[in-house]
Scaffold this motif. Structure first.
Motif, PDB file in Angstrom:
ATOM      1  N   GLU A  19      -5.786   4.364  -6.309  1.00 26.84           N
ATOM      2  CA  GLU A  19      -6.815   3.897  -5.007  1.00 26.84           C
ATOM      3  C   GLU A  19      -7.892   5.726  -5.000  1.00 26.84           C
ATOM      4  O   GLU A  19      -9.174   5.134  -4.581  1.00 26.84           O
ATOM      5  CB  GLU A  19      -5.888   4.549  -3.621  1.00 26.84           C
ATOM      6  CG  GLU A  19      -5.329   2.876  -3.077  1.00 26.84           C
ATOM      7  CD  GLU A  19      -4.055   2.886  -1.888  1.00 26.84           C
ATOM      8  OE1 GLU A  19      -4.504   4.064  -1.128  1.00 26.84           O
ATOM      9  OE2 GLU A  19      -3.498   1.629  -2.153  1.00 26.84           O
ATOM     10  N   ARG A  58       8.749   7.169  -2.434  1.00 23.24           N
ATOM     11  CA  ARG A  58       7.545   8.236  -2.527  1.00 23.24           C
ATOM     12  C   ARG A  58       6.756   8.556  -3.443  1.00 23.24           C
ATOM     13  O   ARG A  58       5.563   8.187  -3.935  1.00 23.24           O
ATOM     14  CB  ARG A  58       8.100   9.440  -1.833  1.00 23.24           C
ATOM     15  CG  ARG A  58       8.978   9.347  -0.203  1.00 23.24           C
ATOM     16  CD  ARG A  58       9.271  10.201  -0.296  1.00 23.24           C
ATOM     17  NE  ARG A  58       9.142  10.447   1.683  1.00 23.24           N
ATOM     18  CZ  ARG A  58      10.744  10.299   1.749  1.00 23.24           C
ATOM     19  NH1 ARG A  58      11.967  10.506   0.813  1.00 23.24           N
ATOM     20  NH2 ARG A  58      10.986  10.662   3.250  1.00 23.24           N
ATOM     21  N   THR A 105       0.693  -1.401   0.366  1.00 23.45           N
ATOM     22  CA  THR A 105       0.222  -0.192  -0.110  1.00 23.45           C
ATOM     23  C   THR A 105       1.001   1.064  -0.094  1.00 23.45           C
ATOM     24  O   THR A 105       2.186   1.336   0.237  1.00 23.45           O
ATOM     25  CB  THR A 105      -1.280   0.107   1.367  1.00 23.45           C
ATOM     26  OG1 THR A 105      -0.027   0.435   1.876  1.00 23.45           O
ATOM     27  CG2 THR A 105      -1.831  -0.887   1.854  1.00 23.45           C
ATOM     28  N   SER A 106       0.398   2.005  -0.372  1.00 21.12           N
ATOM     29  CA  SER A 106       0.982   3.535   0.180  1.00 21.12           C
ATOM     30  C   SER A 106       1.512   3.718   1.271  1.00 21.12           C
ATOM     31  O   SER A 106       3.002   4.432   1.170  1.00 21.12           O
ATOM     32  CB  SER A 106       0.063   4.919  -0.275  1.00 21.12           C
ATOM     33  OG  SER A 106      -1.055   4.751  -0.007  1.00 21.12           O
ATOM     34  N   SER A 107       1.127   3.331   2.496  1.00 17.82           N
ATOM     35  CA  SER A 107       1.892   3.344   3.404  1.00 17.82           C
ATOM     36  C   SER A 107       2.308   2.650   3.499  1.00 17.82           C
ATOM     37  O   SER A 107       3.671   2.798   4.257  1.00 17.82           O
ATOM     38  CB  SER A 107       0.343   3.438   4.514  1.00 17.82           C
ATOM     39  OG  SER A 107       0.502   2.187   4.890  1.00 17.82           O
ATOM     40  N   ASN A 155       5.334   4.694   1.588  1.00 20.16           N
ATOM     41  CA  ASN A 155       6.342   5.648   3.136  1.00 20.16           C
ATOM     42  C   ASN A 155       6.929   5.455   4.048  1.00 20.16           C
ATOM     43  O   ASN A 155       7.798   5.551   4.148  1.00 20.16           O
ATOM     44  CB  ASN A 155       4.378   6.352   2.708  1.00 20.16           C
ATOM     45  CG  ASN A 155       4.231   7.559   1.514  1.00 20.16           C
ATOM     46  OD1 ASN A 155       5.129   8.304   1.173  1.00 20.16           O
ATOM     47  ND2 ASN A 155       3.324   7.769   1.300  1.00 20.16           N
ATOM     48  N   SER A 165       6.446   6.069  -6.002  1.00 25.12           N
ATOM     49  CA  SER A 165       5.469   4.311  -5.836  1.00 25.12           C
ATOM     50  C   SER A 165       4.725   4.980  -5.386  1.00 25.12           C
ATOM     51  O   SER A 165       3.027   5.099  -5.532  1.00 25.12           O
ATOM     52  CB  SER A 165       6.051   3.383  -6.081  1.00 25.12           C
ATOM     53  OG  SER A 165       6.974   3.094  -6.694  1.00 25.12           O
ATOM     54  N   ALA A 166       4.245   5.108  -4.223  1.00 20.18           N
ATOM     55  CA  ALA A 166       3.620   5.778  -3.142  1.00 20.18           C
ATOM     56  C   ALA A 166       2.276   6.755  -3.456  1.00 20.18           C
ATOM     57  O   ALA A 166       1.074   6.488  -3.298  1.00 20.18           O
ATOM     58  CB  ALA A 166       3.359   5.989  -1.914  1.00 20.18           C
ATOM     59  N   GLN A 167       2.978   7.801  -4.154  1.00 20.77           N
ATOM     60  CA  GLN A 167       2.078   9.010  -4.899  1.00 20.77           C
ATOM     61  C   GLN A 167       1.251   8.683  -5.688  1.00 20.77           C
ATOM     62  O   GLN A 167       0.240   8.174  -5.711  1.00 20.77           O
ATOM     63  CB  GLN A 167       2.982   9.949  -5.269  1.00 20.77           C
ATOM     64  CG  GLN A 167       1.978  10.485  -5.792  1.00 20.77           C
ATOM     65  CD  GLN A 167       3.094  12.073  -6.390  1.00 20.77           C
ATOM     66  OE1 GLN A 167       4.026  11.942  -6.389  1.00 20.77           O
ATOM     67  NE2 GLN A 167       2.198  13.278  -6.428  1.00 20.77           N
ATOM     68  N   THR A 168       1.641   7.294  -6.538  1.00 22.55           N
ATOM     69  CA  THR A 168       1.079   6.786  -7.493  1.00 22.55           C
ATOM     70  C   THR A 168       0.395   5.678  -7.232  1.00 22.55           C
ATOM     71  O   THR A 168      -1.671   5.130  -7.740  1.00 22.55           O
ATOM     72  CB  THR A 168       2.204   5.005  -8.457  1.00 22.55           C
ATOM     73  OG1 THR A 168       2.484   6.558  -9.445  1.00 22.55           O
ATOM     74  CG2 THR A 168       1.825   4.724  -9.525  1.00 22.55           C
ATOM     75  N   PHE A 169       0.371   5.004  -6.324  1.00 21.75           N
ATOM     76  CA  PHE A 169      -0.368   3.933  -5.740  1.00 21.75           C
ATOM     77  C   PHE A 169      -1.696   4.928  -5.035  1.00 21.75           C
ATOM     78  O   PHE A 169      -3.048   4.397  -4.994  1.00 21.75           O
ATOM     79  CB  PHE A 169       0.156   3.084  -4.710  1.00 21.75           C
ATOM     80  CG  PHE A 169       0.451   1.809  -4.879  1.00 21.75           C
ATOM     81  CD1 PHE A 169       0.138   0.757  -4.592  1.00 21.75           C
ATOM     82  CD2 PHE A 169       1.465   2.057  -5.939  1.00 21.75           C
ATOM     83  CE1 PHE A 169       0.059  -0.489  -4.256  1.00 21.75           C
ATOM     84  CE2 PHE A 169       2.501   0.152  -5.472  1.00 21.75           C
ATOM     85  CZ  PHE A 169       1.752  -0.774  -5.391  1.00 21.75           C
ATOM     86  N   THR A 170      -1.143   6.170  -4.231  1.00 17.85           N
ATOM     87  CA  THR A 170      -2.727   6.549  -3.913  1.00 17.85           C
ATOM     88  C   THR A 170      -3.564   7.156  -4.865  1.00 17.85           C
ATOM     89  O   THR A 170      -4.724   7.460  -4.708  1.00 17.85           O
ATOM     90  CB  THR A 170      -1.758   7.814  -2.830  1.00 17.85           C
ATOM     91  OG1 THR A 170      -1.515   7.438  -1.879  1.00 17.85           O
ATOM     92  CG2 THR A 170      -2.978   8.865  -2.056  1.00 17.85           C
TER      93      THR A 170
END
Length: 140
Positions: A123, A113, A41-43, A46, A115-120
Motif C-alpha cells: 500500500e 501479521r 486490508t492490513s488492519s 492485524n 501478510s499485514a506487513q506485506t499489505f502495508t
C-alpha cells in the motif's frame, strides 16, 4: 429396489447436484453474494492476528488448569503400576501443548501479521507511486 441400485441412484443424484452448484451462497434475502467482493486490508489481518493471540492465551490458561489437576493424579496413585505412567503422559501433554501454542503463535498469528506487513508495504509503495505520478498535475 436393491441396495446397489439405490446406492447408484443416490450417487448419480449427488453428482448431478454437485455439477449444478454455483460459486455463491444465498444469504436468506435472495442475494447470492454476486457482485460483492472480499476486501482484505492490513488492519483486518492485524485484527485477526490479535484474535488468534487471544485464542492462544485462552488455550494456555485451559492447559494450565488441566495440567494442575492432572499433575495430582500420578502422586495419588502411589503403589499402583499406572502411577509413573502419568509422568510420561504429562511430558507428552506438555510437548503437544507447546506444539499447538507455537502453531497458533507462528503459523496463524505470525502469518497474519506477516501478510499485514506485506499489505502495508505494498500500500505504501502504491501510494508513493501515485504521488510521484501525480506530482505537478493539477488535480481537481
Amino acid at each position: 429396489m436393491s441396495f446397489e441400485e439405490e446406492w447408484a441412484n443416490a450417487r448419480a443424484a449427488a453428482t448431478t447436484e454437485t455439477s449444478m452448484r454455483l460459486n455463491a451462497v444465498d444469504d436468506g434475502s435472495g442475494n447470492r453474494g454476486l457482485g460483492r467482493g472480499l476486501k482484505v486490508t492490513s488492519s483486518v489481518l492485524n485484527d485477526r492476528a490479535e484474535k488468534a493471540e487471544i485464542v492462544r492465551e485462552d488455550f494456555l490458561k485451559a492447559d494450565n488448569a488441566a495440567l494442575t489437576e492432572t499433575s495430582q493424579v500420578g502422586p495419588s496413585l502411589k503403589g499402583f503400576k499406572s502411577g509413573p505412567a502419568f509422568a510420561s503422559f504429562i511430558d507428552r501433554w506438555k510437548s503437544k501443548v507447546e506444539y499447538v501454542e507455537k502453531l497458533v503463535q507462528n503459523d496463524v498469528a505470525g502469518a497474519l501479521r506477516s501478510s499485514a506487513q506485506t499489505f502495508t508495504e505494498r500500500e505504501r509503495k502504491e501510494r508513493d507511486r501515485h504521488r510521484s505520478e501525480n506530482q505537478g498535475q493539477d488535480l481537481k
